[in-house]
Structure formats: structure tokens, C-alpha cells
Enzyme design. Structure first.
Site, PDB file in Angstrom:
ATOM      1  N   ARG A   1       0.858  -1.183   0.000  1.00 16.58           N
ATOM      2  CA  ARG A   1       0.000   0.000   0.000  1.00 16.58           C
ATOM      3  C   ARG A   1       0.892   1.230   0.000  1.00 16.58           C
ATOM      4  O   ARG A   1       1.633   1.475   0.956  1.00 16.58           O
ATOM      5  CB  ARG A   1      -0.907   0.009   1.243  1.00 16.58           C
ATOM      6  CG  ARG A   1      -1.705   1.281   1.361  1.00 16.58           C
ATOM      7  CD  ARG A   1      -2.637   1.329   2.560  1.00 16.58           C
ATOM      8  NE  ARG A   1      -3.232   2.639   2.596  1.00 16.58           N
ATOM      9  CZ  ARG A   1      -3.225   3.470   3.642  1.00 16.58           C
ATOM     10  NH1 ARG A   1      -2.709   3.080   4.798  1.00 16.58           N
ATOM     11  NH2 ARG A   1      -3.756   4.666   3.556  1.00 16.58           N
TER      12      ARG A   1
ATOM     13  N   HIS B   1      -2.699  10.923   0.723  1.00 17.55           N
ATOM     14  CA  HIS B   1      -2.116  10.690   2.044  1.00 17.55           C
ATOM     15  C   HIS B   1      -1.389  11.974   2.433  1.00 17.55           C
ATOM     16  O   HIS B   1      -0.181  11.997   2.624  1.00 17.55           O
ATOM     17  CB  HIS B   1      -1.197   9.463   2.015  1.00 17.55           C
ATOM     18  CG  HIS B   1      -0.950   8.842   3.362  1.00 17.55           C
ATOM     19  ND1 HIS B   1      -1.119   7.501   3.613  1.00 17.55           N
ATOM     20  CD2 HIS B   1      -0.542   9.376   4.537  1.00 17.55           C
ATOM     21  CE1 HIS B   1      -0.816   7.228   4.875  1.00 17.55           C
ATOM     22  NE2 HIS B   1      -0.460   8.358   5.461  1.00 17.55           N
TER      23      HIS B   1
ATOM     24  N   GLU C   1      -7.195   8.796   6.426  1.00 15.91           N
ATOM     25  CA  GLU C   1      -7.385   9.487   7.703  1.00 15.91           C
ATOM     26  C   GLU C   1      -7.794  10.945   7.543  1.00 15.91           C
ATOM     27  O   GLU C   1      -7.024  11.862   7.868  1.00 15.91           O
ATOM     28  CB  GLU C   1      -6.114   9.386   8.552  1.00 15.91           C
ATOM     29  CG  GLU C   1      -5.703   7.966   8.859  1.00 15.91           C
ATOM     30  CD  GLU C   1      -4.542   7.890   9.870  1.00 15.91           C
ATOM     31  OE1 GLU C   1      -3.984   8.930  10.229  1.00 15.91           O
ATOM     32  OE2 GLU C   1      -4.225   6.765  10.298  1.00 15.91           O
TER      33      GLU C   1
ATOM     34  N   ASN D   1      -7.169   2.141  10.085  1.00 11.55           N
ATOM     35  CA  ASN D   1      -5.822   2.257  10.640  1.00 11.55           C
ATOM     36  C   ASN D   1      -5.961   2.217  12.147  1.00 11.55           C
ATOM     37  O   ASN D   1      -6.691   3.022  12.730  1.00 11.55           O
ATOM     38  CB  ASN D   1      -5.171   3.579  10.231  1.00 11.55           C
ATOM     39  CG  ASN D   1      -4.879   3.637   8.738  1.00 11.55           C
ATOM     40  OD1 ASN D   1      -5.019   2.622   8.034  1.00 11.55           O
ATOM     41  ND2 ASN D   1      -4.484   4.790   8.255  1.00 11.55           N
TER      42      ASN D   1
ATOM     43  N   GLU E   1      -3.448  -0.053   8.208  1.00 10.35           N
ATOM     44  CA  GLU E   1      -2.225   0.300   8.938  1.00 10.35           C
ATOM     45  C   GLU E   1      -2.323  -0.237  10.351  1.00 10.35           C
ATOM     46  O   GLU E   1      -3.351  -0.077  11.014  1.00 10.35           O
ATOM     47  CB  GLU E   1      -2.032   1.823   9.072  1.00 10.35           C
ATOM     48  CG  GLU E   1      -1.616   2.528   7.817  1.00 10.35           C
ATOM     49  CD  GLU E   1      -1.449   4.031   8.007  1.00 10.35           C
ATOM     50  OE1 GLU E   1      -1.160   4.470   9.142  1.00 10.35           O
ATOM     51  OE2 GLU E   1      -1.624   4.758   7.019  1.00 10.35           O
TER      52      GLU E   1
END
Ligand code: FCB
Length: 463
Positions: free
Chosen positions: A77, A121, A166, A297, A368
Site C-alpha cells: 500500500r 495521504h 485518515e 488504521n 495500517e
């Protein structure tokens, strides 16, 4: 001996993100991102560290792919740096940027791995931040364009898509707390940012479905969240309520719109000063565009207690006030170098609670999980001992296997991270890798945890 097992076809992987590992910040036409600006601003990142070079994966990806092949994982990933493929975040695309991700995916495929790409990200093109960043609705529109172009250019190279990583961090750490780029401190801007990140996600899912999403359009698409399912510090009602209240901000705000439940109204009703997100007609339907999976995550389960309501820093009757009516309390748990508690059974509870919360609507992936722990490089520099990371992983794997046995449809598990890297505001001071990075000569040394994970995947190590 344990009889825990992972199902046939379970997808093991390792994860990383563009700004944290690529380096090559000024190469092949890449534009600046908010993390370039932030890390180059004195005082923002520990020791003034930047991602300019990092572990140089931009040039060393063949070596890293070989490490992953030998590890036996089924997937890597990584994330696509938006400013590498569209330097200003709007307008012209950069062919050399797309070429890099094609080369990377080809290398992964050659090593027998799937290419799992995250579109965002955290490295927003600086030009978009200059125009207002995520609090501006237009940023979501720009993201949709970037996503559509990326699906069509890279669609036949990518096996699984993750739109956002996130959104809580991007919105709250980036625009409210200010510990992450762009470092703003404006609470209402952060809710607007959160809404626009989710809107950008929804628009990109729609673009993906409309465009067929590459080769077969068959690659699944989803979103990755760092949700929280906090543990109440005691069984007093007020602590249980405080933990539930925390779920509004950390879980329901980001998850409920994705599954068509809208924002947790209670949150905005409870705080008269709070500005609800700027929702326009149709937004909630867009955000609820069906996804194929949910990525989680997980690092730790916080333990929360009720706190008097007040401004950050205010103390009443000897107790620190919090605007959100809850505070994290110290526990007896072992702590990582991030000062995060080690709470493997919290992962079990997390998976169960999220699974129940979404009514089993889509499969889950842990996208994660890992920890920063002390590493001990052997005198000859050939081995790296990290017993506490091995123990951390062992316990979290067991928790995940138990959740699967108890009915959670967990399809895969990505360890953070393949290799030590730029840990955001902590720079290079926190090492999360299962491969040690020598930042001076770019040498990679697999840690004991790397060999441990290899054993789990091959079945040689019991879970
Ligand atoms: C997560 C981030 C990831 C990494 C880990 C330790 O919040 O998604 O990039 O920094 O924390």
C-alpha cells in the site's frame, strides 16, 4: 499452542505513503506540497527534518519491491503524490509523475505483489492551499479531477484504490490543532475541511464508477479512516457517556456519512459555538456513494473519562478542562515511543464495534497497524533486534484473528510500515519500519519483526 488461523486468501501487506518515503522532492516536475512548505518552516518538524530525500524510494523501489517479495506479502500500500502527477493541483498533468507510479506498480507485479494505491495521504499541492485549502469547496472539485485523470492513466496498473487516508488527521491536525500541514488553528475551518475531504472522496468514487476505473474497473475502491472506539476509564455513567461523545468526533463524523447516516447532529447541537459543516444539496448522497470496503488504521485504543467543559488549558477544581467533555487518562499499558498505549484487545473491540456499526455492509481491511519501538542494530550492522515490535504485532495479529473467528469480515492486514520513514511532525525520530533504514547511506536492514511477519505469512509462526 495457539490454533488461531487467518482465512485462505487473506491479504497480507505492508504500507507507506508518498511524502514519508519517496524523497526526490524536486525531481521530474513534482510540484510543492503543503508538507514541503510545513517541513521547511522552522519549528514545525522536530530537528527541522524534511521529506526531501527520506529513504529515496523514488529511486530505490526495485530494492524495496525485492524486500517485499522475500517477505512474502501479497500487497504494497503506497500513496500517489498529487503534486507529482498534477504539480499545481489543477490544470496540467505531469506525465513523468504517472510514469513513476507505473514503474512502481510494474515492479510490484513482477515481484508477485498487488499495487494498492491511496490517492490522498496528506500531500496537498501547495497551490491549492494558497487558494484556501480543504476548507474551500473548490479543493474537493480539484481532487475529483485529479482522481478521474489518475483512474484513467493508472487504472490498469492498480489492484485496489483507497481514496483518502485518515480525513480526521487532515482536517483536525491540519486545520484545528495545527500539528500537521498546513498548520492552521481554526476549529470551524477544520469541520469544513472534514466535509470537503469526505465530499472529495464521494466525488472520486462517482468518477471511478462512471469511468469504469481502468482495465476492468474491477479493482475495489474504498476509504481508510483512523476511527476511535474509546474505552471508558471506569464504569461510571459519565465516563461511558464521555467515551461515547468522543465517538461523535472521531468516528461518527467521518464514518456515518460514508454509510449514508449523515453527520452526528448531536455533536453540533451540543456545542453552540460549533459551526456545522457547509453542506450543499446532494453532498450527503455523493459522500454515501457505495464503497467496496472500509480501511481501518489502528494504533491504540484510548481510555477516556469525563472532563469539565472548558477551553483547552483551563483547570477547574484541579482537573484540566476540555472543550469536548472528555479527556484521555493514563493507564497501566506499556507505551510505544509515540507514547501510545499498547492495547491489542482494543483492536479486537474496535473491529467488532466498527463491524457492528456498519451493519456488516462492506468487508474491512486493516490498512495500517504497527508501532515505533526501540531498535537495536547488531554490531556488524546485519541484524536489527526489535523484540517489542514483534510482541506488539503478535498480539495484534491474534486480536485480528479472534475478531475474524467471531464473525468480522476482515480481508487483509497491512503493517505500518515496510521501512522506517519520515514520521510527520516527529521527522525521522520515530521508527515504525519492519526494515531498518540507515539514513546516512540508505542501507536497508530487515528487523527481527520482518522475519517474524514472514513466518506468520508462511505459516511457520503460530498466531
Ligand atoms: C498514521 C498515518 C501514517 C503514519 C502512522 C504512524 O496516522 O496514516 O502515515 O504516520 O500514523
Amino acid at each position: 499452542m495457539s490454533t488461531r488461523r487467518f482465512p485462505e486468501g487473506f491479504l497480507w501487506g505492508v504500507a507507506a505513503a508518498s511524502y514519508q518515503v519517496e524523497g526526490a522532492a524536486g525531481e521530474d516536475g513534482r510540484g510543492p506540497s503543503i508538507w514541503d512548505t510545513f517541513s521547511h518552516t522552522p519549528g514545525k518538524v522536530l530537528h527541522g527534518h524534511t521529506g526531501d530525500v527520506s529513504v529515496d524510494q523514488y529511486h530505490r523501489y526495485p530494492e524495496d519491491a525485492a524486500l517485499m517479495r522475500d517477505l512474502g506479502v501479497g500487497a504494497y500500500r503506497f500513496s500517489i503524490a498529487w503534486p507529482r502527477v498534477q504539480p499545481a493541483g489543477s490544470g496540467a498533468f505531469n506525465e513523468l509523475g504517472f510514469d513513476y507510479y507505473k514503474r512502481l506498480a510494474d515492479e510490484l507485479h513482477g515481484a508477485g505483489l498487488k499495487a494498492v494505491a491511496t490517492l490522498y495521504h496528506w500531500d496537498l499541492p501547495q497551490a491549492l492551499e494558497d487558494a484556501g485549502g480543504w476548507p474551500m469547496r473548490d479543493t474537493a472539485m480539484r481532487f475529483a479531477d485529479y482522481a478521474a485523470e489518475t483512474f484513467s492513466r493508472l487504472g490498469d496498473h492498480i489492484d485496489m484504490w483507497i481514496t483518502m487516508n485518515e480525513a480526521w488527521c487532515s482536517s483536525v491536525l491540519g486545520y484545528h490543532i495545527g500539528a500537521h500541514a498546513p498548520g492552521r488553528q481554526d476549529r470551524s475551518a477544520s469541520w469544513a475541511a472534514g466535509h470537503h475531504l469526505l465530499l472529495a472522496h464521494g466525488l472520486s468514487v462517482q468518477a471511478y464508477r462512471a469511468g469504469g476505473g481502468g482495465a476492468a474497473g474491477a479493482a475495489p475502491i474504498g476509504i481508510t479512516h483512523n476511527l476511535e472506539t474509546p474505552h471508558p476509564a471506569t464504569n461510571r455513567t459519565e465516563d461511558a457517556e464521555a467515551a461515547d461523545r468522543a465517538m461523535d468526533m472521531r468516528t461518527r463524523f467521518f464514518l456515518d456519512p460514508i454509510i449514508g447516516k449523515g453527520y452526528p447532529r448531536r455533536h453540533f447541537d451540543a456545542y453552540p459555538g460549533e459551526t456545522p459543516p457547509p453542506i450543499e444539496t446532494g453532498d450527503m448522497e455523493t459522500i454515501a456513494s457505495p464503497v467496496d470496503f472500509l480501511g481501518l488504521n489502528f494504533y491504540f485504543e484510548p481510555t477516556l473519562a469525563a472532563a469539565p467543559v472548558g477551553q483547552d488549558g483551563e483547570v477547574r477544581d484541579g482537573v484540566a478542562c476540555h472543550p469536548e467533555e472528555f479527556r484521555e487518562v493514563p493507564t497501566h499499558h506499556e507505551r510505544t515511543e509515540m507514547d501510545w498505549p499498547v492495547t491489542p484487545r482494543g483492536l479486537y473491540r474496535h473491529l467488532k464495534r466498527v463491524w457492528e456499526h456498519i451493519g456488516g455492509a462492506v468487508p474491512l481491511y486493516i490498512t495500517e497497524n504497527g508501532c515505533a519501538m526501540p531498535d537495536e542494530l547488531s554490531a556488524d550492522g546485519l541484524r536489527c533486534h526489535d523484540p517489542r515490535r514483534v510482541a506488539y504485532l503478535r498480539e495484534h495479529f491474534a486480536a485480528a484473528a479472534d475478531a475474524i473467528a467471531d464473525g468480522v469480515d476482515l480481508r487483509g492486514y497491512f503493517v505500518w510500515s515496510l521501512i522506517d520513514n519520515f514520521e510527520w511532525a516527529y521527522g525521522y525520530t520515530k521508527r515504525f519500519g519492519i526494515v531498518y533504514a540507515d539514513y546516512v547511506n540508505q542501507r536497508r536492514v530487515p528487523k527481527d519483526s520482518y522475519y517474524y511477519l514472514r513466518g506468520v505469512i508462511s505459516g511457520a509462526e503460530p498466531v
